[in-house]
Design a protein around this motif. Sequence first.
Motif, mmCIF file in Angstrom:
data_model
loop_
_atom_site.group_PDB
_atom_site.id
_atom_site.type_symbol
_atom_site.label_atom_id
_atom_site.label_comp_id
_atom_site.label_asym_id
_atom_site.label_seq_id
_atom_site.Cartn_x
_atom_site.Cartn_y
_atom_site.Cartn_z
ATOM 1 N N LYS A 430 0.836 -1.184 0.000
ATOM 2 C CA LYS A 430 0.000 0.000 0.000
ATOM 3 C C LYS A 430 0.877 1.241 0.000
ATOM 4 O O LYS A 430 2.076 1.182 0.280
ATOM 5 C CB LYS A 430 -0.942 0.006 1.197
ATOM 6 N N GLY A 431 0.258 2.346 -0.342
ATOM 7 C CA GLY A 431 1.017 3.585 -0.376
ATOM 8 C C GLY A 431 0.153 4.755 -0.790
ATOM 9 O O GLY A 431 -1.069 4.651 -0.878
ATOM 10 N N THR A 432 0.804 5.896 -1.050
ATOM 11 C CA THR A 432 0.123 7.130 -1.420
ATOM 12 C C THR A 432 0.811 7.735 -2.634
ATOM 13 O O THR A 432 2.044 7.729 -2.723
ATOM 14 C CB THR A 432 0.157 8.142 -0.260
ATOM 15 N N VAL A 433 0.018 8.266 -3.556
ATOM 16 C CA VAL A 433 0.552 8.972 -4.725
ATOM 17 C C VAL A 433 0.244 10.454 -4.541
ATOM 18 O O VAL A 433 -0.918 10.832 -4.355
ATOM 19 C CB VAL A 433 -0.075 8.452 -6.030
ATOM 20 N N THR A 434 1.286 11.286 -4.574
ATOM 21 C CA THR A 434 1.114 12.725 -4.338
ATOM 22 C C THR A 434 1.739 13.542 -5.463
ATOM 23 O O THR A 434 2.582 13.052 -6.232
ATOM 24 C CB THR A 434 1.749 13.144 -3.001
ATOM 25 N N ASP A 435 1.319 14.799 -5.530
ATOM 26 C CA ASP A 435 1.867 15.774 -6.468
ATOM 27 C C ASP A 435 3.236 16.219 -5.946
ATOM 28 O O ASP A 435 3.358 16.659 -4.803
ATOM 29 C CB ASP A 435 0.908 16.965 -6.567
ATOM 30 N N ALA A 436 4.263 16.111 -6.784
ATOM 31 C CA ALA A 436 5.622 16.430 -6.341
ATOM 32 C C ALA A 436 5.793 17.908 -6.034
ATOM 33 O O ALA A 436 6.690 18.284 -5.271
ATOM 34 C CB ALA A 436 6.626 16.000 -7.413
ATOM 35 N N ILE A 437 4.941 18.764 -6.589
ATOM 36 C CA ILE A 437 5.089 20.202 -6.377
ATOM 37 C C ILE A 437 4.382 20.651 -5.100
ATOM 38 O O ILE A 437 4.984 21.254 -4.212
ATOM 39 C CB ILE A 437 4.543 20.994 -7.585
ATOM 40 N N ASN A 438 3.070 20.353 -4.996
ATOM 41 C CA ASN A 438 2.306 20.850 -3.840
ATOM 42 C C ASN A 438 2.052 19.787 -2.772
ATOM 43 O O ASN A 438 1.402 20.056 -1.773
ATOM 44 C CB ASN A 438 0.976 21.449 -4.304
ATOM 45 N N LYS A 439 2.541 18.574 -3.005
ATOM 46 C CA LYS A 439 2.426 17.463 -2.054
ATOM 47 C C LYS A 439 0.967 17.043 -1.788
ATOM 48 O O LYS A 439 0.694 16.338 -0.814
ATOM 49 C CB LYS A 439 3.098 17.794 -0.711
ATOM 50 N N MET A 440 0.060 17.474 -2.632
ATOM 51 C CA MET A 440 -1.340 17.087 -2.483
ATOM 52 C C MET A 440 -1.567 15.691 -3.053
ATOM 53 O O MET A 440 -0.888 15.279 -4.003
ATOM 54 C CB MET A 440 -2.244 18.096 -3.191
ATOM 55 N N PRO A 441 -2.529 14.930 -2.498
ATOM 56 C CA PRO A 441 -2.803 13.590 -3.009
ATOM 57 C C PRO A 441 -3.361 13.625 -4.426
ATOM 58 O O PRO A 441 -4.064 14.570 -4.807
ATOM 59 C CB PRO A 441 -3.837 13.037 -2.027
ATOM 60 N N ILE A 442 -3.060 12.618 -5.203
ATOM 61 C CA ILE A 442 -3.549 12.509 -6.577
ATOM 62 C C ILE A 442 -4.584 11.390 -6.632
ATOM 63 O O ILE A 442 -4.251 10.218 -6.414
ATOM 64 C CB ILE A 442 -2.409 12.217 -7.558
ATOM 65 N N GLN A 443 -5.809 11.751 -6.918
ATOM 66 C CA GLN A 443 -6.879 10.759 -7.049
ATOM 67 C C GLN A 443 -6.848 10.139 -8.442
ATOM 68 O O GLN A 443 -6.466 10.769 -9.418
ATOM 69 C CB GLN A 443 -8.236 11.416 -6.802
ATOM 70 N N ASP A 444 -7.256 8.877 -8.536
ATOM 71 C CA ASP A 444 -7.379 8.139 -9.801
ATOM 72 C C ASP A 444 -6.045 7.935 -10.513
ATOM 73 O O ASP A 444 -5.998 7.733 -11.739
ATOM 74 C CB ASP A 444 -8.361 8.836 -10.749
ATOM 75 N N ALA A 445 -4.932 7.992 -9.768
ATOM 76 C CA ALA A 445 -3.656 7.579 -10.350
ATOM 77 C C ALA A 445 -3.695 6.063 -10.539
ATOM 78 O O ALA A 445 -4.188 5.333 -9.678
ATOM 79 C CB ALA A 445 -2.499 7.973 -9.442
ATOM 80 N N LYS A 446 -3.203 5.582 -11.652
ATOM 81 C CA LYS A 446 -3.240 4.151 -11.946
ATOM 82 C C LYS A 446 -1.979 3.467 -11.427
ATOM 83 O O LYS A 446 -0.860 3.909 -11.709
ATOM 84 C CB LYS A 446 -3.370 3.919 -13.450
ATOM 85 N N ILE A 447 -2.184 2.404 -10.662
ATOM 86 C CA ILE A 447 -1.079 1.605 -10.136
ATOM 87 C C ILE A 447 -1.084 0.256 -10.861
ATOM 88 O O ILE A 447 -2.091 -0.449 -10.862
ATOM 89 C CB ILE A 447 -1.210 1.369 -8.622
ATOM 90 N N ALA A 458 -2.037 -7.195 -11.634
ATOM 91 C CA ALA A 458 -3.160 -6.384 -11.149
ATOM 92 C C ALA A 458 -2.951 -4.933 -11.530
ATOM 93 O O ALA A 458 -1.822 -4.487 -11.782
ATOM 94 C CB ALA A 458 -3.295 -6.500 -9.631
ATOM 95 N N ASP A 459 -4.077 -4.194 -11.602
ATOM 96 C CA ASP A 459 -4.011 -2.737 -11.696
ATOM 97 C C ASP A 459 -5.174 -2.164 -10.899
ATOM 98 O O ASP A 459 -6.228 -2.793 -10.782
ATOM 99 C CB ASP A 459 -4.034 -2.260 -13.147
ATOM 100 N N LEU A 460 -4.984 -0.987 -10.336
ATOM 101 C CA LEU A 460 -5.994 -0.343 -9.510
ATOM 102 C C LEU A 460 -5.740 1.150 -9.524
ATOM 103 O O LEU A 460 -4.715 1.613 -10.066
ATOM 104 C CB LEU A 460 -5.976 -0.881 -8.090
ATOM 105 N N VAL A 461 -6.674 1.931 -8.985
ATOM 106 C CA VAL A 461 -6.512 3.385 -8.955
ATOM 107 C C VAL A 461 -6.564 3.874 -7.517
ATOM 108 O O VAL A 461 -7.140 3.222 -6.636
ATOM 109 C CB VAL A 461 -7.597 4.100 -9.796
ATOM 110 N N THR A 462 -5.982 5.028 -7.288
ATOM 111 C CA THR A 462 -5.948 5.614 -5.945
ATOM 112 C C THR A 462 -7.288 6.255 -5.600
ATOM 113 O O THR A 462 -8.054 6.658 -6.479
ATOM 114 C CB THR A 462 -4.843 6.675 -5.843
ATOM 115 N N ASP A 463 -7.560 6.368 -4.295
ATOM 116 C CA ASP A 463 -8.812 6.956 -3.840
ATOM 117 C C ASP A 463 -8.671 8.476 -3.721
ATOM 118 O O ASP A 463 -7.672 9.065 -4.162
ATOM 119 C CB ASP A 463 -9.258 6.334 -2.519
ATOM 120 N N ALA A 464 -9.663 9.113 -3.112
ATOM 121 C CA ALA A 464 -9.672 10.572 -3.009
ATOM 122 C C ALA A 464 -8.486 11.100 -2.203
ATOM 123 O O ALA A 464 -8.113 12.271 -2.346
ATOM 124 C CB ALA A 464 -10.984 11.036 -2.385
ATOM 125 N N LYS A 465 -7.900 10.269 -1.346
ATOM 126 C CA LYS A 465 -6.744 10.691 -0.564
ATOM 127 C C LYS A 465 -5.430 10.244 -1.194
ATOM 128 O O LYS A 465 -4.377 10.304 -0.561
ATOM 129 C CB LYS A 465 -6.856 10.144 0.860
#
Length: 642
Positions: A430-447, A458-465
């Motif tokens: 598990k983990g978190t995908v964030t914007d490298a500039i503003n450090k905000m979470p990125i929703q619907d990033a594909k893993i 497998a493939d999945l997408v990130t949630d709202a956080k």
Amino acid sequence: MKKVLQYILISVLVFGNIPSASAQFGKQKKADALYNSFSFVKAIDVYKEMLANNYNADYAKRRLADCYSMLRDPENAAVYYADVVKQEKVDPEYYLNYAMALRALKKYDESKIWISKYKETGVIDSRVQKIMEDENFITNIYQIKQQYFSKTVPFNSELSDFGATEKNNVITFASSRDKGVGIKRTYSWNSQPFLELFQLTRNGDSFSEPEKLKGDVNTRFHEGQVSFSKDGKTLYFTRNNFTDHKKGKDAQGTSNLKIYRATLDKDNKWTNIKELPFNNANYSVGHPSLSADGKTLYFASDMPGGFGKSDIYKVSVDGESFGTPVNLGNKVNTEGNELFPFVHSDGNLFFSSDGLLGLGQLDIFTTILDEEGNIQEIINLGMPVNSSMDDFSFFLNDSGETGFIASNREGGMGDDDIYGFDRVPLFSIKGTVTDAINKMPIQDAKIVIKDKDGNQIADLVTDAKGKYSINVDRETTYTLEASHPKYMAEPSKIGDTRNSKGKTFVIVDFELDPVQDVDVLAGVNIENIYFDFDKYNIRYDASVELNKVADLMLITYPTMAIEIASHTDSRGSFKYNEALSVRRANSTHDYLISRGVDPKRIKKYEGFGEYNLVNDCKDGADCSEAAHQLNRRSIFKVLKMQ
């Protein structure tokens, strides 16, 4: 003479039947009295006599089906329900009851037929909706990676045994075995002896002989599900309404369940029995489970104001004081029965339900919590924890490695039996995908996850956080890739699950660099625009946002092209909402044109009705107006900048 003979014959036939009809009426009255007092086993015998004499046969069949259903005997219940659903003007509830009995018999396809008939009557029932929406549930539940491994225990009896918990190698459980009692008193519901609490000691794979709890806990009536405080000196338990040697009843003469508390004295006896202040003689409160910190007590109750037949509640505990019970809400509770809550030391809640999507009757479920402890998802534990019959009274030790359930599934020793299990916790990346500039979470990033040989598994997408999580096998390595259309891809990373003993997850985070000028609207903080209920006119607050869009298109980015998508909430028919959303798309489009935007730069403006709700406010859901408002919107998508 001939007429006289005819009169005499008719008189004999008519009046000769009066004693028989009177007797049959008396049988029905007796059977109903037994049914209403929950003496289902005895009631069955009398209803069968009515059926054999063809007296009020349709009614007798309905009652026989209900009796067997209450006794959790779907095989016999289904036999009578099959006839009941053919009766004229039958209560639609019997369609659902028949469907659930068929599910318990693993006749899933046939069950769906009667669920559909139930739905066709116009009833709104979340249980039906869940079954209809997830046609692949049975297939998926059989494919769940096995985490629990069942095993028999040597202390079951030929009668009912359930509710096993373990603390300091001492196992406590409820049983109808009634050993050591000179005069056996039986419970009219199922003609078994009343339940009492027993304990035994575990020593490795060996167990001592069960003995009744010492002290004042056991009485002449039912004692059931228990929960201990962390120090083992306080016991919460379920009992019939029996205080100070007096049996309490409601207005109908029923002795409902209550929760009591006992303390352990210096002689290891349970004394100082006190009932909890939120008990009530008019409804049942039972199945206590105390949180690890001792501050919250979970329980089941059919108190007024719930969602169904029985709901799960929680109440705060502060020493000798208790707060006001709080219903856990409709993510947990349904129109059916939610029973036997168990809160683990890690905070996860387990419980049994026949209203959530399961394999048959009661199944055991667990909650998935977010970082704030809020319930996000409910998961069926799958087999072998669950079966097509009743599965309940889940217990898991503090380490999360062993535990108990109870079930009346085939192959047991008695009625309800206790089963042990070993648990091998699933391992997750598990983990978190964030914007490298503003450090905000990125929703619907594909893993994308690949095995050590480079094959995608497998493939999945990130949630709202910006979070993701997936269960994987232990003792191997995986390659993970993260991507999003608005961000540049980051080099792949390795997820290593080797040497994972004692661990349950590994964290792999990503930071993505944004592609320049992709999301202009987000950059200037333009929100979705919203509409009033059943309206499509542009409100003042919407006009403010639309003016920003127009200024961007006319001044800042004179070649920018966009799409408009408009939506409704769930209230109203699908057809009406589709038309309403089209009108909203048109009014949004027309407003921008009125501000001077070239129509050719609005490539699409479409209505999608209620098909893309942003929350769980579907038909029949109990949602606030603010929640419905979130669905009544127009949103924008930038197609190109130049």
